[in-house]
Write an enzyme that holds these catalytic residues in place. Structure first.
Site, PDB file in Angstrom:
ATOM      1  N   ASP A  79     -86.865 -25.333 -38.787  1.00 56.19           N
ATOM      2  CA  ASP A  79     -87.732 -25.520 -37.612  1.00 56.19           C
ATOM      3  C   ASP A  79     -89.103 -24.850 -37.768  1.00 56.19           C
ATOM      4  O   ASP A  79     -90.012 -25.149 -37.000  1.00 56.19           O
ATOM      5  CB  ASP A  79     -87.065 -24.956 -36.352  1.00 56.19           C
ATOM      6  CG  ASP A  79     -85.854 -25.760 -35.924  1.00 56.19           C
ATOM      7  OD1 ASP A  79     -85.561 -26.783 -36.559  1.00 56.19           O
ATOM      8  OD2 ASP A  79     -85.192 -25.354 -34.953  1.00 56.19           O
TER       9      ASP A  79
ATOM     10  N   MET B  75     -85.294 -32.832 -35.656  1.00 57.75           N
ATOM     11  CA  MET B  75     -84.872 -31.519 -35.170  1.00 57.75           C
ATOM     12  C   MET B  75     -86.077 -30.717 -34.700  1.00 57.75           C
ATOM     13  O   MET B  75     -87.223 -31.028 -35.044  1.00 57.75           O
ATOM     14  CB  MET B  75     -84.083 -30.783 -36.244  1.00 57.75           C
ATOM     15  CG  MET B  75     -82.642 -31.248 -36.313  1.00 57.75           C
ATOM     16  SD  MET B  75     -81.653 -30.229 -37.414  1.00 57.75           S
ATOM     17  CE  MET B  75     -80.009 -30.820 -37.030  1.00 57.75           C
TER      18      MET B  75
ATOM     19  N   HIS C 224     -78.581 -33.983 -39.160  1.00 59.04           N
ATOM     20  CA  HIS C 224     -78.365 -33.062 -40.282  1.00 59.04           C
ATOM     21  C   HIS C 224     -78.845 -33.587 -41.622  1.00 59.04           C
ATOM     22  O   HIS C 224     -78.870 -32.839 -42.598  1.00 59.04           O
ATOM     23  CB  HIS C 224     -76.889 -32.661 -40.339  1.00 59.04           C
ATOM     24  CG  HIS C 224     -76.507 -31.862 -39.140  1.00 59.04           C
ATOM     25  ND1 HIS C 224     -76.064 -32.450 -37.982  1.00 59.04           N
ATOM     26  CD2 HIS C 224     -76.577 -30.538 -38.892  1.00 59.04           C
ATOM     27  CE1 HIS C 224     -75.850 -31.510 -37.065  1.00 59.04           C
ATOM     28  NE2 HIS C 224     -76.156 -30.345 -37.599  1.00 59.04           N
TER      29      HIS C 224
ATOM     30  N   ARG D 233     -81.366 -31.405 -42.950  1.00 59.72           N
ATOM     31  CA  ARG D 233     -80.988 -30.075 -43.434  1.00 59.72           C
ATOM     32  C   ARG D 233     -80.211 -30.121 -44.741  1.00 59.72           C
ATOM     33  O   ARG D 233     -80.029 -29.099 -45.392  1.00 59.72           O
ATOM     34  CB  ARG D 233     -80.109 -29.396 -42.389  1.00 59.72           C
ATOM     35  CG  ARG D 233     -80.903 -28.553 -41.492  1.00 59.72           C
ATOM     36  CD  ARG D 233     -80.194 -27.800 -40.434  1.00 59.72           C
ATOM     37  NE  ARG D 233     -78.797 -27.531 -40.533  1.00 59.72           N
ATOM     38  CZ  ARG D 233     -78.070 -27.133 -39.484  1.00 59.72           C
ATOM     39  NH1 ARG D 233     -78.629 -27.003 -38.299  1.00 59.72           N
ATOM     40  NH2 ARG D 233     -76.802 -26.879 -39.612  1.00 59.72           N
TER      41      ARG D 233
HETATM   42  O1  F6P Z   1     -82.294 -24.058 -35.802  1.00 61.09           O
HETATM   43  C1  F6P Z   1     -82.198 -25.040 -36.752  1.00 61.09           C
HETATM   44  C2  F6P Z   1     -81.536 -26.264 -36.217  1.00 61.09           C
HETATM   45  O2  F6P Z   1     -81.538 -27.172 -37.259  1.00 61.09           O
HETATM   46  C3  F6P Z   1     -82.161 -26.841 -34.939  1.00 61.09           C
HETATM   47  O3  F6P Z   1     -83.266 -27.642 -35.156  1.00 61.09           O
HETATM   48  C4  F6P Z   1     -81.006 -27.602 -34.347  1.00 61.09           C
HETATM   49  O4  F6P Z   1     -81.114 -27.729 -32.951  1.00 61.09           O
HETATM   50  C5  F6P Z   1     -79.852 -26.752 -34.685  1.00 61.09           C
HETATM   51  O5  F6P Z   1     -80.182 -26.034 -35.853  1.00 61.09           O
HETATM   52  C6  F6P Z   1     -78.579 -27.542 -34.877  1.00 61.09           C
HETATM   53  O6  F6P Z   1     -77.604 -26.676 -35.253  1.00 61.09           O
HETATM   54  P1  F6P Z   1     -76.102 -27.022 -35.643  1.00 61.09           P
HETATM   55  O7  F6P Z   1     -76.153 -28.225 -36.482  1.00 61.09           O
HETATM   56  O8  F6P Z   1     -75.630 -25.853 -36.412  1.00 61.09           O
HETATM   57  O9  F6P Z   1     -75.429 -27.218 -34.358  1.00 61.09           O
END
Ligand code: F6P
Length: 342
Positions: free
Chosen positions: A128, A170, A272, A275
């Site tokens: 983020d 995100m 995701h 990420r």
């Molecule tokens: O804080 C990073 C982040 O990727 C946010 O953008 C998102 O809201 C959150 O984590 C989602 O987290 P998780 O997938 O662990 O629920």
């Protein structure tokens, strides 16, 4: 010296590059030994460890995720949690900790250092990019590249069908990913959590894009909110740090656009995908430099600090400076990008 290493919070491309740099420099230059703690703060709480030596970090530089695992465990919410961490560190002969994480993980690290005398150094991490005191966090560049590629791809399918495509990215409290990928991908509307949006204005931009014979792409951060109304959520459950699970605004907005303009609208939630997978070259570079500087801070016994990027230099700042407030998008920057809307 034996150094414990943990990765907490949502995972992020580049975590393994930090771990590799810490271990390589720690072993080669200072003769340190390492203990890997599994799943963030759960590791030291439950004495759950993994071997962390040079063979363990071979080949992990381009790998996404974290070889240590991650969790959102909050030891400050666990009865006797701090005492257990101290006892486990003593039992395992771990002298100090490197905590790699975002605002929550580093907030715990700061309290352990300042209130409980635990020897901790922090490394900032979040896709983020919303941590104060550092210009950038690793993982952000990778996420922006993934979102930009997605927007590039959405343009051609939107135009084939002359539809509105809403892409939700995100960004819980800050719109950095939406702003950077929206600009780089040529989105026609960018909506961020820092500025409440007016649905009628969004529909105006959508309509003007159709008038120019192009199909609009709306890039919305998951934490963005309409002017009249609350955050749109699919799920109200909270994690151990009290955060709700976001996502839902993209779907809601597409329905509103369809209802108000009569144009067909669809939503893509990147989630995701942003990420996961291999870190970009820039994130490998930044994460490696953070790792090298973090182990140097351990060597200097500079506890309670976090490594941070300021300009092109890696510096050390108090953990408290990084966790005191979120780094949000300056309204002037958002306004600057507004020339591309519609
Ligand atoms: O804080 C990073 C982040 O990727 C946010 O953008 C998102 O809201 C959150 O984590 C989602 O987290 P998780 O997938 O662990 O629920």
């Amino acid at each position: 010296m034996r150094v414990g290493v943990l990765t907490g919070g949502g995972d992020c491309p580049g975590l393994n590059a930090v771990i590799r740099a810490v271990v390589r420099k720690g072993v080669q230059e200072y003769g340190y030994e390492f203990t890997g703690f599994r799943d963030g703060w759960r590791g030291p709480l439950e004495a759950d460890t993994v071997t962390l030596d040079i063979p363990a970090v071979r080949g992990i530089l381009p790998r996404g995720g974290t070889i240590l695992g991650s969790s959102r465990t909050n030891p400050l919410k666990v009865e006797g949690g701090i005492k257990r961490i101290k006892e486990n560190m003593a039992k395992l002969e771990v002298d100090s900790l490197i905590a790699i994480g975002g605002e929550d993980t580093l907030g715990v690290a700061q309290r352990l250092a300042d209130e409980y005398g635990i020897q901790v150094v922090g490394v900032p991490k979040t896709i983020d990019n919303d941590l104060s005191a550092t210009d950038y966090t690793f993982g952000f560049d990778t996420a922006v590249n993934i979102a930009t590629e997605a927007i590039d791809r959405l343009h051609t399918t939107a135009e084939s069908h002359m539809r509105v495509l809403v892409v939700e990215v995100m960004g819980r409290h800050a719109g950095w990913i939406a702003l950077h990928s929206g600009l780089a991908g040529g989105a026609n509307v960018i909506l961020i959590p820092e500025q409440r949006f007016d649905v009628d204005k969004v529909c105006g931009w959508v309509t003007s894009r159709f008038k120019a014979s192009y199909a609009p792409i709306v890039c919305v951060a998951e934490g963005a909110m309409p002017k009249d109304g609350d955050m749109v959520l699919k799920d109200e459950s909270l994690d151990a740090f009290g955060h709700v699970r976001l996502s839902g605004v993209g779907e809601w907005l597409a329905k509103e656009i369809e209802r108000r303009t009569g144009k067909e609208a669809r939503t893509t939630v990147l989630g995701h995908v942003q990420r996961g997978g291999t870190p970009s070259a820039y994130d490998r570079w930044l994460a490696s430099r953070f790792g090298l500087h973090a182990i140097e801070a351990v060597h200097d016994e500079d506890w309670g600090k976090m490594v941070a990027l300021q300009g092109t230099d890696v510096v050390r700042v108090p953990l408290a400076a990084a966790t005191a407030r979120i780094k949000t998008v300056d309204p002037k920057l958002y306004e600057e990008v507004g020339v591309f809307f519609g």
